[in-house]
Motif scaffolding. Sequence first.
Motif, short mmCIF file in Angstrom:
data_model
loop_
_atom_site.label_atom_id
_atom_site.label_comp_id
_atom_site.label_asym_id
_atom_site.label_seq_id
_atom_site.Cartn_x
_atom_site.Cartn_y
_atom_site.Cartn_z
N HIS A 94 -23.62 32.59 1.37
CA HIS A 94 -22.25 33.08 1.28
C HIS A 94 -22.28 34.36 0.47
O HIS A 94 -22.58 34.32 -0.73
CB HIS A 94 -21.34 32.05 0.59
N ILE A 95 -22.04 35.49 1.10
CA ILE A 95 -21.95 36.76 0.37
C ILE A 95 -20.54 36.81 -0.19
O ILE A 95 -19.57 36.93 0.56
CB ILE A 95 -22.26 37.96 1.27
N GLU A 96 -20.44 36.70 -1.51
CA GLU A 96 -19.13 36.65 -2.16
C GLU A 96 -18.58 38.04 -2.43
O GLU A 96 -17.37 38.25 -2.33
CB GLU A 96 -19.23 35.85 -3.45
N LEU A 97 -19.45 38.95 -2.79
CA LEU A 97 -19.00 40.33 -2.98
C LEU A 97 -20.18 41.27 -2.88
O LEU A 97 -21.32 40.90 -3.14
CB LEU A 97 -18.26 40.53 -4.31
N LEU A 98 -19.88 42.48 -2.48
CA LEU A 98 -20.85 43.57 -2.41
C LEU A 98 -20.11 44.82 -2.87
O LEU A 98 -19.05 45.15 -2.33
CB LEU A 98 -21.38 43.77 -0.99
N TRP A 99 -20.65 45.48 -3.89
CA TRP A 99 -20.03 46.69 -4.40
C TRP A 99 -21.08 47.76 -4.59
O TRP A 99 -22.20 47.48 -5.03
CB TRP A 99 -19.34 46.43 -5.74
N LEU A 100 -20.71 49.00 -4.25
CA LEU A 100 -21.57 50.16 -4.48
C LEU A 100 -20.73 51.25 -5.13
O LEU A 100 -19.58 51.49 -4.71
CB LEU A 100 -22.14 50.70 -3.17
N SER A 101 -21.31 51.93 -6.10
CA SER A 101 -20.62 53.08 -6.69
C SER A 101 -20.45 54.13 -5.62
O SER A 101 -21.16 54.15 -4.60
CB SER A 101 -21.42 53.64 -7.87
N GLU A 102 -19.52 55.02 -5.84
CA GLU A 102 -19.25 56.09 -4.88
C GLU A 102 -20.52 56.87 -4.54
O GLU A 102 -20.80 57.17 -3.39
CB GLU A 102 -18.18 57.03 -5.45
N ASP A 103 -21.32 57.17 -5.55
CA ASP A 103 -22.56 57.94 -5.34
C ASP A 103 -23.59 57.18 -4.52
O ASP A 103 -24.43 57.79 -3.85
CB ASP A 103 -23.18 58.33 -6.68
N ALA A 104 -23.57 55.85 -4.58
CA ALA A 104 -24.59 55.05 -3.89
C ALA A 104 -24.23 54.76 -2.44
O ALA A 104 -25.10 54.38 -1.65
CB ALA A 104 -24.81 53.74 -4.65
N GLY A 147 -23.63 55.03 1.42
CA GLY A 147 -24.24 55.82 2.47
C GLY A 147 -25.71 56.13 2.23
O GLY A 147 -26.32 56.85 3.02
N SER A 148 -26.28 55.57 1.18
CA SER A 148 -27.67 55.87 0.84
C SER A 148 -28.67 54.82 1.33
O SER A 148 -29.87 54.99 1.17
CB SER A 148 -27.81 55.97 -0.69
N GLY A 149 -28.17 53.72 1.89
CA GLY A 149 -29.06 52.64 2.32
C GLY A 149 -29.21 51.55 1.28
O GLY A 149 -29.82 50.52 1.55
N ILE A 150 -28.66 51.76 0.09
CA ILE A 150 -28.79 50.75 -0.97
C ILE A 150 -28.07 49.47 -0.58
O ILE A 150 -28.57 48.36 -0.81
CB ILE A 150 -28.26 51.30 -2.31
N PHE A 164 -20.05 48.15 8.26
CA PHE A 164 -21.35 48.02 7.59
C PHE A 164 -22.00 46.69 7.94
O PHE A 164 -23.18 46.63 8.30
CB PHE A 164 -21.16 48.14 6.07
N TYR A 165 -21.25 45.60 7.84
CA TYR A 165 -21.82 44.29 8.15
C TYR A 165 -22.18 44.18 9.61
O TYR A 165 -23.23 43.62 9.96
CB TYR A 165 -20.87 43.17 7.73
#
Length: 146
Positions: free
Chosen positions: A66-76, A78-81, A113-114
């Motif tokens: 169960h993926i509960e949350l996924l967060w990336l900073s603005e800079d990260a 589109g980078s593949g992280i 994205f998913y």
Amino acid sequence: MSIEVYLTPPDAVAQALSDGIATFNRSAIPDLEPNEDEVRFHVVASNEMGQVVGGLRGTCYWNTLHIELLWLSEDARGSGIGAQLVERAETLAREQGCELALVETTSWQAKPFYEKSGYELMATLEGRPRGHASHYLRKSLVPPSR
């Protein structure tokens, strides 16, 4: 008979509810994975300075990630992280015996994205939150048989 509403239930009440549903579930499916086997985890990405730039919080239980949350900073973004975080979570989930992954995302978040990561839309709930939609996606973690 008394009906109560608790915003923070007493520990004994919360435990009674957890024990009650666990007992019911075991009576219906005796070999069901017990709640105690739930694995909660975080996959975190940090930059060269040690600052957290993204992460995923997940849980493995009942053969499901169960993926509960996924967060990336603005800079990260589109980078593949993000894809790397999801891949690491899926790898851990497979190691835990998971065969399926589930995620909920909203209309302004990460549905494309998913889908790009192999998740398939199961359902959309319009009006959650008001004026938007929640999307529920799944992915098989079992490699296709040859």
